[in-house]
Design a protein around this motif. Sequence first.
Motif, mmCIF file in Angstrom:
data_model
loop_
_atom_site.group_PDB
_atom_site.id
_atom_site.type_symbol
_atom_site.label_atom_id
_atom_site.label_comp_id
_atom_site.label_asym_id
_atom_site.label_seq_id
_atom_site.Cartn_x
_atom_site.Cartn_y
_atom_site.Cartn_z
ATOM 1 N N ILE A 105 0.859 -1.123 -0.043
ATOM 2 C CA ILE A 105 -0.117 0.063 -0.134
ATOM 3 C C ILE A 105 0.841 1.085 0.246
ATOM 4 O O ILE A 105 1.308 1.532 1.004
ATOM 5 C CB ILE A 105 -1.024 0.122 1.051
ATOM 6 N N THR A 106 0.937 1.955 -1.217
ATOM 7 C CA THR A 106 1.985 2.907 -1.348
ATOM 8 C C THR A 106 0.989 4.249 -1.145
ATOM 9 O O THR A 106 -0.143 4.156 -1.319
ATOM 10 C CB THR A 106 2.521 3.001 -2.619
ATOM 11 N N PRO A 107 1.662 5.596 -1.244
ATOM 12 C CA PRO A 107 0.808 6.775 -1.210
ATOM 13 C C PRO A 107 -0.028 6.986 -2.596
ATOM 14 O O PRO A 107 -0.854 7.796 -2.534
ATOM 15 C CB PRO A 107 1.872 7.790 -1.263
ATOM 16 N N LYS A 108 0.037 6.114 -3.461
ATOM 17 C CA LYS A 108 -0.783 6.214 -4.595
ATOM 18 C C LYS A 108 -2.249 5.793 -4.436
ATOM 19 O O LYS A 108 -2.484 5.267 -3.474
ATOM 20 C CB LYS A 108 -0.337 5.661 -5.927
ATOM 21 N N GLU A 109 -3.008 5.987 -5.304
ATOM 22 C CA GLU A 109 -4.514 5.552 -5.318
ATOM 23 C C GLU A 109 -4.616 4.189 -5.630
ATOM 24 O O GLU A 109 -3.949 3.464 -6.341
ATOM 25 C CB GLU A 109 -5.303 6.301 -6.205
ATOM 26 N N HIS A 110 -5.294 3.362 -4.685
ATOM 27 C CA HIS A 110 -5.726 2.203 -4.761
ATOM 28 C C HIS A 110 -7.241 1.820 -4.977
ATOM 29 O O HIS A 110 -7.928 2.618 -4.255
ATOM 30 C CB HIS A 110 -5.144 1.127 -3.600
ATOM 31 N N GLY A 111 -7.643 0.677 -5.423
ATOM 32 C CA GLY A 111 -8.992 0.355 -5.579
ATOM 33 C C GLY A 111 -9.508 -0.091 -4.339
ATOM 34 O O GLY A 111 -8.671 -0.746 -3.410
ATOM 35 N N VAL A 112 -10.896 -0.005 -4.301
ATOM 36 C CA VAL A 112 -11.428 -0.621 -2.961
ATOM 37 C C VAL A 112 -11.161 -2.092 -2.758
ATOM 38 O O VAL A 112 -10.745 -2.434 -1.603
ATOM 39 C CB VAL A 112 -13.009 -0.238 -2.874
ATOM 40 N N ASP A 113 -11.254 -3.024 -3.837
ATOM 41 C CA ASP A 113 -11.089 -4.266 -3.661
ATOM 42 C C ASP A 113 -9.419 -4.502 -3.311
ATOM 43 O O ASP A 113 -9.258 -5.417 -2.308
ATOM 44 C CB ASP A 113 -11.347 -5.197 -4.948
ATOM 45 N N PHE A 114 -8.778 -3.800 -3.863
ATOM 46 C CA PHE A 114 -7.148 -4.106 -3.645
ATOM 47 C C PHE A 114 -7.033 -3.764 -1.874
ATOM 48 O O PHE A 114 -6.461 -4.436 -1.262
ATOM 49 C CB PHE A 114 -6.360 -3.167 -4.452
#
Length: 431
Positions: A105-114
């Motif tokens: 989990i990096t500072p970038k955007e991640h999807g909800v499922d991820f």
Amino acid sequence: MAVKTVIRQVGNHVGETVTLGAWVNNKRSSGKIQFLQLRDGTGYIQGVVVKSEVSEEIWDKAKSLTQESSLYVEGVIREEPRSASGYEMTVTDIEIIHLTENYPITPKEHGVDFLMDHRHLWLRSSKQRAIMVIRAEIIRAIQQFFDHNGFTLVDPPILTPTSAEGTTNLFHTKYFDEDAYLTQSGQLYMEAAAMALGKVYSFGPTFRAEKSKTRRHLIEFWMIEPEMAFTDHEESLQVQENFISYVVQSVLKNCRAELEAVGRDVSKLENIKAPFPRITYDEAIEFLHTKEFDIPWGEDFGAPHETAIAERYDKPVFITHYPKDIKAFYMKPDPNRPDVVLCADMIAPEGYGEIIGGSQRIDDPELMEERFKEHQLSTETYQWYLDLRKYGSVPHSGFGLGLERTVAWICGLEHVRETIPFPRTLYRLYP
């Protein structure tokens, strides 16, 4: 010798050398200075490593640190008005415990499922941590309110022989050679406890096998269920509004930083003080018709209806006196109008829907027998419940609060899945 402490307590050690156990939340560098954003679960602090003030070994350790690496860090605490915490640490020593590689989990955007797949790690983020702190404060305030108002905590069973409300959305299991179900409510058992202890409340997990995917629903959630002997419908409403007022004001008092971290507009919470507005089901139907909702009298409200009603108010609103046929078998009919019951749903503002459902309970033994027959409930399974009306029946009332919906409302969250550490939803049993 350095004093071992936690970030929340560093204000007690200004000018002193302390040791913190922490994780690296983030890191940046400006040439000869490294800035370590540290967290330890109690808070956040910046550790400043100045190359000219530490050994080459310490400098290299600081350079090697990665996101979510764990360490013991030693340094001097000083006041720093520009910091969110008001303090900063000048680092003098570092002991690396574990260097993390490729943190997902990096500072970038991640999807909800991820993020949900990595919920065990997502909990470490500043927003998720803040939500859990607010949840804990809500739980503390709930228990304090009831403890200070003469209620006794009672724990009902999680395994039950049948449904509490006559529904079929239950998780079935085998209890040796018998059928059993995970509880969807402890209410009936709390009624028995109230007859022994006067005012009681339960606080525990409940389960609904509803195949719902809305933002308001969880399969496993926590319920607070008070039950009060010698208490009528009106008295119960007063308890409910004082209860919610107390909880909200406690969060405002003790979790300002966390509310800010989740981006909550606290001005909307500051107004949550008793008394709350009330409308009857009849009045709600009339209002919805003016808003062009095609809903007949006798039908239960859905999320759009509740939201439309709530938008009229800046506090929670009680909707009272629902039709008997759409409510649970144990609710007492209004003596002046038997087709409606002495009940109320508390609808939270801002579209968060029902957070409390409650009623005065039937105390007449003959009427309760009739209700059992109407709903085809097993008198054999719940003879003990009928006994409560047979031996010293009294007027009594109670209600149930859904913890996660309350957390979602107070935090201003879009979905309840962020309100519980490890949510159980229709398609999620991992992690």
